[in-house]
Design a protein around this motif. Sequence first.
Motif, mmCIF file in Angstrom:
data_model
loop_
_atom_site.group_PDB
_atom_site.id
_atom_site.type_symbol
_atom_site.label_atom_id
_atom_site.label_comp_id
_atom_site.label_asym_id
_atom_site.label_seq_id
_atom_site.Cartn_x
_atom_site.Cartn_y
_atom_site.Cartn_z
ATOM 1 N N ASP A 1 44.951 34.887 -45.167
ATOM 2 C CA ASP A 1 45.655 34.815 -46.453
ATOM 3 C C ASP A 1 44.697 34.775 -47.644
ATOM 4 O OD1 ASP A 1 48.478 32.804 -47.680
ATOM 5 O OD2 ASP A 1 47.959 34.917 -47.868
ATOM 6 N N ARG A 2 43.516 35.340 -47.475
ATOM 7 C CA ARG A 2 42.569 35.401 -48.590
ATOM 8 C C ARG A 2 41.969 36.798 -48.601
ATOM 9 N NH1 ARG A 2 41.924 30.126 -46.554
ATOM 10 N NH2 ARG A 2 42.285 28.545 -48.167
ATOM 11 N N TRP B 1 40.384 38.422 -50.635
ATOM 12 C CA TRP B 1 39.057 38.644 -51.215
ATOM 13 C C TRP B 1 37.931 38.322 -50.235
ATOM 14 C CZ3 TRP B 1 42.109 34.459 -52.399
ATOM 15 C CH2 TRP B 1 41.568 33.196 -52.175
ATOM 16 N N ARG C 1 39.574 29.706 -57.187
ATOM 17 C CA ARG C 1 40.140 29.810 -55.836
ATOM 18 C C ARG C 1 39.163 29.319 -54.778
ATOM 19 N NH1 ARG C 1 40.137 36.453 -55.809
ATOM 20 N NH2 ARG C 1 37.906 36.719 -55.501
ATOM 21 N N HIS D 1 40.103 25.842 -52.841
ATOM 22 C CA HIS D 1 40.470 26.264 -51.491
ATOM 23 C C HIS D 1 41.840 26.934 -51.476
ATOM 24 C CE1 HIS D 1 39.109 26.291 -47.443
ATOM 25 N NE2 HIS D 1 40.101 25.575 -46.945
ATOM 26 N N LEU D 2 42.091 27.807 -52.481
ATOM 27 C CA LEU D 2 43.392 28.438 -52.607
ATOM 28 C C LEU D 2 43.523 29.628 -51.673
ATOM 29 C CD1 LEU D 2 43.651 28.615 -56.509
ATOM 30 C CD2 LEU D 2 44.635 26.903 -55.017
ATOM 31 N N THR D 3 44.753 29.916 -51.273
ATOM 32 C CA THR D 3 45.035 31.141 -50.536
ATOM 33 C C THR D 3 45.769 32.108 -51.469
ATOM 34 O OG1 THR D 3 47.203 30.361 -49.841
ATOM 35 C CG2 THR D 3 45.347 29.847 -48.402
ATOM 36 N N ASP D 4 45.921 33.367 -51.011
ATOM 37 C CA ASP D 4 46.644 34.351 -51.807
ATOM 38 C C ASP D 4 48.057 33.868 -52.105
ATOM 39 O OD1 ASP D 4 45.048 37.153 -50.241
ATOM 40 O OD2 ASP D 4 44.846 36.428 -52.291
ATOM 41 N N ALA D 5 48.668 33.201 -51.133
ATOM 42 C CA ALA D 5 50.035 32.704 -51.330
ATOM 43 C C ALA D 5 50.067 31.670 -52.454
ATOM 44 C CB ALA D 5 50.565 32.108 -50.038
ATOM 45 N N ILE E 1 47.983 31.433 -55.007
ATOM 46 C CA ILE E 1 47.762 32.098 -56.290
ATOM 47 C C ILE E 1 49.032 32.803 -56.747
ATOM 48 C CG2 ILE E 1 46.442 33.916 -57.431
ATOM 49 C CD1 ILE E 1 44.123 33.190 -55.584
ATOM 50 N N GLY F 1 51.157 37.406 -52.415
ATOM 51 C CA GLY F 1 50.173 37.026 -51.409
ATOM 52 C C GLY F 1 50.637 37.174 -49.985
#
Lengths: 203, 460
Positions: A85-86, A88, B63, B67-71, B73, B406
């Motif tokens: 889920d990243r 990048w 991020r 420690h963020l994930t696409d979800a 964000i 995300g």
Amino acid sequence: MKSHLLTAFLLLFCLVQTGNGGVLFSSLPQTLVVTASIKQGQVLIAGEDSIILTWGLNQSFVGRTDESYKEVKVKLCYAPISQVDRKWRKTANDLSKDKTCQFIMVSKPFQKLDQTFKWSIEKEAPTATYFVRAYAYDSAGKEVAYGQNSDAKKSSNLFEVQGISGRHLSLDVASVCFSAFALVSLIGFFLVENSKKKRSTDN
Amino acid sequence: MEPPSRQPQTHFTIAVDSDHKATEFRLFSISSPHMRAFHLAWLSLFSCFFSTFSIPPLLPIIRQDLHLTDADIGSAGIASFAGSIFSRLTMGPVCDLLGPRIASASLSLLTAPVVLSTSLISTPQSFIFLRFLIGFSLANFVSSQFWMSSMFSGSVVGLANGVAAGWANVGSGLTQLVMPLVYSFIASLDVPSVTAWRVAFVLPATFQAVMAVMVLAFGQDLPDGKYKRSRITGSKDKDNFFEVLFHGLTNYRGWILGLTYGFCFGVELTTDNIISQYFYNRFNVNIQTAGAIAASFGVANCVSRPAGGMLSDKMGRRFGMRGRLWSLWMVQTVAGLLCVLLGRVNSLVGSVIVMCSFSLFVQAASGLTFGVVPFVSKRSLGVISGMTGSGGTVGAVVTQLLLFSGSNTFSTQTGISLMGLMMLICTLPLMFIYFPQWGGMFCHPSVQPDFCHGDYHMLP
């Protein structure tokens, strides 16, 4: 007017071009051997701990392929669990688009003998799970071989890095003072307005 | 005893009508309360846009730190608009009760501390909640348009509204350029990057608070002074608040304009949120370059939105309401086509060129929309403006949720093309708008107009 618009659109379509691809990871032979002085699942603190890296040519490949190796770069790479889920940090076979290994730990000219390096974990390293991979480059700067301390599925010999928190006491204090100022000025304004209104209605 | 009440000013340095509303728009003057109000309104709305979009350009650093994930964000991006949907709907009645000056300054002063508390967060959940709260400040759009309508007469209110909204929207672009520069400057002072990004938010928070204080100190609600509840001069009777609300909500044109505004202004808001990361991730430019490219998208607002308003007025003079509707449909459709193209272009230079063209058309469409809004209803203008304005943020939430949250299996560039396709489809309902006295896109008016269409005062 209409023909200008058409030419403009055609020009724009011509700008649509596919980019040139880089070296494919699947084409690289795994001729390097890389080890790192960590235990599986160990947690290291950024800015404090360090790792001892050792890399060298796999002895069964000596003399056969290593004439083109000019430089070795050892990189810190994200383990699959830190890529979930990243986008990048995504792994791509085309190395010019691959984002698995984003930090260069050390860069040295290639030697036939094994080399070691003590790498202190940078303060800027984010919290994540990592493994170590080394790429060998030829004189044109293109990848020609690799080696990593983990297995092919990138599931063994992984280690965690605990990044530092950016919070600072002075920042927290400044935030609280600022919030107080904003609220006080709003309330103060209302009080001043009310007293002005009272004075004009009392008279 | 004679009350020493404030004497209404009978002498203004600007031409005014019988209501003391300005009939001319003098950009570089601050001597009259009208122009002072204009400059205060657009600057304070500018500061709100600056704060709301100050986070996206720094996301590549945030991020990693949080420690963020696409979800996460994606959710935060949606949250930043969700807050403003409700706040924009509420701001209309609040302006009615308290006046635009107090309403906008209170909102700015209450949300400025939230902007600074960006420095306190350390978990993804707090990040999402923070963006939700900061998004409330976008309700100042409604108060600024309300303030302009109170200060400027019908002949220039469109221009005043368009320039105020356009120049304020520049804030969403300028912040994408300035915040990475502020961050690099702080980081160059040997502050670790994980602290430097937190310190950077002192700038938008202070700016917003300062503007709020200036609005309170130097602004006034009406040309004659403070706001009064019974301000509806010229209206036949004191309309019941709920009647006005009902009249607005049951007008189908308000709903259609809300939908189309959602797919021009809403798309613009979503693009502000994702464009910096898109260039950073896809074309491997550094954070300052990505910010500069993203900034050029928002900065174009300073000319494109007013140009849209002026085009609407020009089309209205030549072709009536039909001209206004057709020009809105055409400009928004071209914007949709450019958005589809943006997702298909593979080179950096091509993407930047297409993005700049897209920004001009999509922002002009926003200006053109508010060239039609004043004609929908005079009695319920506030409600219609609120519905359209909220529709904009609803569109932003929907596009961000469906295409950039995300958890999608498709890439960002495919999402951008799909967004363009949605724009093309959702602009078509404009064809259903019909005014009995002015006609619609394909139909002639059914009632013989006995007044000049441009005469704002004769609206029902």
